[in-house]
Design a protein around this motif. Structure first.
Motif, PDB file in Angstrom:
ATOM      1  N   THR A 125       0.839  -1.195   0.000  1.00 25.43           N
ATOM      2  CA  THR A 125       0.000   0.000   0.000  1.00 25.43           C
ATOM      3  C   THR A 125       0.873   1.244   0.000  1.00 25.43           C
ATOM      4  N   ALA A 126       0.268   2.399  -0.215  1.00 30.65           N
ATOM      5  CA  ALA A 126       1.019   3.649  -0.219  1.00 30.65           C
ATOM      6  C   ALA A 126       1.669   3.891   1.134  1.00 30.65           C
ATOM      7  N   SER A 127       0.927   3.644   2.205  1.00 28.24           N
ATOM      8  CA  SER A 127       1.489   3.837   3.540  1.00 28.24           C
ATOM      9  C   SER A 127       2.562   2.804   3.842  1.00 28.24           C
ATOM     10  N   GLY A 128       2.372   1.591   3.323  1.00 26.29           N
ATOM     11  CA  GLY A 128       3.369   0.547   3.532  1.00 26.29           C
ATOM     12  C   GLY A 128       4.667   0.851   2.815  1.00 26.29           C
ATOM     13  N   ASP A 154      15.524   8.357 -13.004  1.00 22.08           N
ATOM     14  CA  ASP A 154      15.203   7.541 -11.831  1.00 22.08           C
ATOM     15  C   ASP A 154      14.117   6.505 -12.099  1.00 22.08           C
ATOM     16  N   ASP A 155      14.153   5.855 -13.270  1.00 20.49           N
ATOM     17  CA  ASP A 155      13.152   4.829 -13.563  1.00 20.49           C
ATOM     18  C   ASP A 155      13.795   3.604 -14.220  1.00 20.49           C
ATOM     19  N   LEU A 156      14.894   3.156 -13.638  1.00 19.37           N
ATOM     20  CA  LEU A 156      15.598   1.996 -14.192  1.00 19.37           C
ATOM     21  C   LEU A 156      14.722   0.745 -14.232  1.00 19.37           C
ATOM     22  N   LEU A 157      13.792   0.614 -13.298  1.00 21.83           N
ATOM     23  CA  LEU A 157      12.924  -0.562 -13.257  1.00 21.83           C
ATOM     24  C   LEU A 157      11.592  -0.330 -13.962  1.00 21.83           C
ATOM     25  N   GLY A 158      11.468   0.779 -14.622  1.00 19.33           N
ATOM     26  CA  GLY A 158      10.225   1.085 -15.305  1.00 19.33           C
ATOM     27  C   GLY A 158       9.228   1.770 -14.389  1.00 19.33           C
ATOM     28  N   LYS A 159       8.052   2.017 -14.898  1.00 20.93           N
ATOM     29  CA  LYS A 159       7.018   2.722 -14.146  1.00 20.93           C
ATOM     30  C   LYS A 159       6.317   1.764 -13.188  1.00 20.93           C
ATOM     31  N   PRO A 160       6.223   2.122 -11.901  1.00 22.74           N
ATOM     32  CA  PRO A 160       5.509   1.265 -10.945  1.00 22.74           C
ATOM     33  C   PRO A 160       4.054   1.080 -11.374  1.00 22.74           C
ATOM     34  N   SER A 161       3.493  -0.069 -11.049  1.00 27.64           N
ATOM     35  CA  SER A 161       2.092  -0.329 -11.375  1.00 27.64           C
ATOM     36  C   SER A 161       1.187  -0.066 -10.185  1.00 27.64           C
ATOM     37  N   GLY A 162       1.798   0.173  -9.023  1.00 26.50           N
ATOM     38  CA  GLY A 162       1.011   0.398  -7.812  1.00 26.50           C
ATOM     39  C   GLY A 162       1.686   1.406  -6.909  1.00 26.50           C
ATOM     40  N   ALA A 163       1.617   1.142  -5.610  1.00 26.32           N
ATOM     41  CA  ALA A 163       2.164   2.058  -4.611  1.00 26.32           C
ATOM     42  C   ALA A 163       3.655   2.289  -4.816  1.00 26.32           C
ATOM     43  N   ASP A 184      29.203  15.686  -1.186  1.00 29.23           N
ATOM     44  CA  ASP A 184      28.789  15.778  -2.579  1.00 29.23           C
ATOM     45  C   ASP A 184      28.214  14.458  -3.083  1.00 29.23           C
ATOM     46  N   SER A 185      27.931  13.557  -2.149  1.00 23.22           N
ATOM     47  CA  SER A 185      27.354  12.262  -2.516  1.00 23.22           C
ATOM     48  C   SER A 185      25.869  12.250  -2.191  1.00 23.22           C
ATOM     49  N   ARG A 186      25.155  11.442  -2.969  1.00 31.33           N
ATOM     50  CA  ARG A 186      23.718  11.312  -2.752  1.00 31.33           C
ATOM     51  C   ARG A 186      23.326   9.842  -2.770  1.00 31.33           C
ATOM     52  N   LEU A 187      22.275   9.526  -2.046  1.00 32.36           N
ATOM     53  CA  LEU A 187      21.752   8.158  -2.030  1.00 32.36           C
ATOM     54  C   LEU A 187      20.238   8.256  -2.155  1.00 32.36           C
ATOM     55  N   LEU A 188      19.690   7.527  -3.101  1.00 25.16           N
ATOM     56  CA  LEU A 188      18.268   7.579  -3.390  1.00 25.16           C
ATOM     57  C   LEU A 188      17.676   6.171  -3.314  1.00 25.16           C
ATOM     58  N   GLU A 189      16.538   6.036  -2.647  1.00 26.82           N
ATOM     59  CA  GLU A 189      15.862   4.739  -2.542  1.00 26.82           C
ATOM     60  C   GLU A 189      14.423   4.863  -2.980  1.00 26.82           C
ATOM     61  N   GLN A 190      13.977   3.872  -3.748  1.00 29.28           N
ATOM     62  CA  GLN A 190      12.572   3.800  -4.120  1.00 29.28           C
ATOM     63  C   GLN A 190      12.042   2.424  -3.747  1.00 29.28           C
ATOM     64  N   VAL A 191      10.869   2.414  -3.140  1.00 23.81           N
ATOM     65  CA  VAL A 191      10.146   1.174  -2.843  1.00 23.81           C
ATOM     66  C   VAL A 191       8.855   1.245  -3.632  1.00 23.81           C
ATOM     67  N   ALA A 192       8.577   0.212  -4.442  1.00 25.68           N
ATOM     68  CA  ALA A 192       7.400   0.309  -5.313  1.00 25.68           C
ATOM     69  C   ALA A 192       6.889  -1.060  -5.716  1.00 25.68           C
ATOM     70  N   VAL A 195      16.472  -5.003  -5.839  1.00 27.94           N
ATOM     71  CA  VAL A 195      16.092  -6.260  -5.180  1.00 27.94           C
ATOM     72  C   VAL A 195      14.594  -6.460  -5.328  1.00 27.94           C
ATOM     73  N   ARG A 196      14.204  -7.651  -5.782  1.00 28.57           N
ATOM     74  CA  ARG A 196      12.777  -7.979  -5.927  1.00 28.57           C
ATOM     75  C   ARG A 196      12.296  -8.781  -4.734  1.00 28.57           C
ATOM     76  N   VAL A 197      11.111  -8.438  -4.247  1.00 32.90           N
ATOM     77  CA  VAL A 197      10.425  -9.191  -3.198  1.00 32.90           C
ATOM     78  C   VAL A 197       9.006  -9.428  -3.702  1.00 32.90           C
ATOM     79  N   GLY A 198       8.744 -10.607  -4.216  1.00 33.55           N
ATOM     80  CA  GLY A 198       7.446 -10.862  -4.835  1.00 33.55           C
ATOM     81  C   GLY A 198       7.269  -9.988  -6.057  1.00 33.55           C
ATOM     82  N   THR A 199       6.237  -9.157  -6.060  1.00 33.87           N
ATOM     83  CA  THR A 199       6.001  -8.241  -7.177  1.00 33.87           C
ATOM     84  C   THR A 199       6.434  -6.817  -6.839  1.00 33.87           C
ATOM     85  N   ASP A 200       7.125  -6.653  -5.723  1.00 33.96           N
ATOM     86  CA  ASP A 200       7.610  -5.345  -5.296  1.00 33.96           C
ATOM     87  C   ASP A 200       9.128  -5.288  -5.407  1.00 33.96           C
TER      88      ASP A 200
END
Length: 270
Positions: free
Chosen positions: A57-60, A118-127, A137-145, A220-225
């Motif tokens: 979910t979005a909150s998750g 910032d879309d190496l895995l393509g467009k998310p289908s959900g949350a 001068d370093s940056r770290l970016l995380e996406q969960v989707a 890293v894939r976890v199921g469909t996320d």
């Protein structure tokens, strides 16, 4: 680092900035990683026997994001990671580098565009949720989707092919400036159901001065996320932080999918 703050963004977990993962176990070397040759055949990783997770979910997705306490070093969370962009990633791949392999040139262009957007895995289908951190001068970016499973597998398989297809190539910016790009595989610890890592180095100029942008990428894939972490900058790569972030981020995602809440303290569950 050169940026394009005027263009709002996207991702998650990283800058220099895109799969079908076969549900088979990848061969590993002595330290738990896969070799580059093996990665071409299939993305790094194995299929987990864990039960199917619940829907993200979005909150998750937001709860699964890394916190400052999850990262070693002086990383500080930022409020606008979606606005990050690095002009060294903007350029048209020189097809001449690939002789008759036009398809490879297209894959390398997709890599450059994916790192920038910032879309190496393509467009998310959900949350989806994004978090960013800076340190000097370093940056770290995380996406969960959440993603479509077949598209996510395709993206991971594509990432695994890049060290061979795009090991070294040239890109030209709109002013005729040349960038040399090198792509190698990066080993990741066993986590999630499948995973793939990359190390990308872009050499060019920024504001007329020679500059080298180094990025580490972990998916890293976890199921469909999926958890996608990208880190680095003009000061060099952030291999350790990206690797640790991907591992911890995966644990946090699993906790959320199991119906629990990740702790605000590293390694805990509320």
């Amino acid at each position: 680092m050169s940026r394009r703050p005027s263009r709002p963004v996207r991702l998650a977990a990283t800058a220099l900035t895109a799969g079908a993962l076969l549900a088979t176990a990848a061969c590993t070397d002595d330290d738990g990683g896969t070799t580059a040759a093996q990665a071409v055949a299939q993305p790094t990783g194995t299929v987990s026997a864990s039960p199917s997770p619940g829907a993200l979910t979005a909150s998750g997705a937001k709860a699964a994001l890394l916190t400052e306490g999850d990262l070693e070093g002086d990383w500080n969370k930022v409020s606008d990671p979606g606005s990050w962009r690095d002009s060294l990633l903007v350029g048209k791949v020189d097809v001449a580098d690939f002789l008759t392999a036009d398809a490879n040139a297209q894959d390398c262009q997709r890599l450059m565009d994916g790192l920038y957007g910032d879309d190496l895995l393509g467009k998310p289908s959900g949350a989806s949720a994004l978090a960013g951190f800076s340190m000097g001068d370093s940056r770290l970016l995380e996406q969960v989707a959440a993603y479509d499973r077949s598209s996510l597998d395709d993206s991971l398989k594509w990432l695994a092919s890049l060290p061979q297809k795009c090991d070294q190539f040239t890109a030209t910016d709109s002013a005729g400036g040349k960038r040399t790009v090198q792509v190698t595989e990066a080993s990741l610890p066993k986590s999630g159901d499948a995973r793939q890592g990359l190390h990308v180095v872009v050499q060019g100029t920024s504001n007329g001065t020679p500059a080298t942008l180094t990025l580490d990428v972990a998916a890293v894939r976890v199921g469909t996320d999926a958890v996608l972490v990208t880190g680095g900058g003009l000061d060099g790569g952030q291999t350790d932080s990206v690797t640790a972030g991907a591992r911890t981020g995966t644990d946090r995602l699993k906790t959320v999918l199991s119906g629990k809440t990740p702790s605000s303290e590293p390694g805990g569950v509320n």
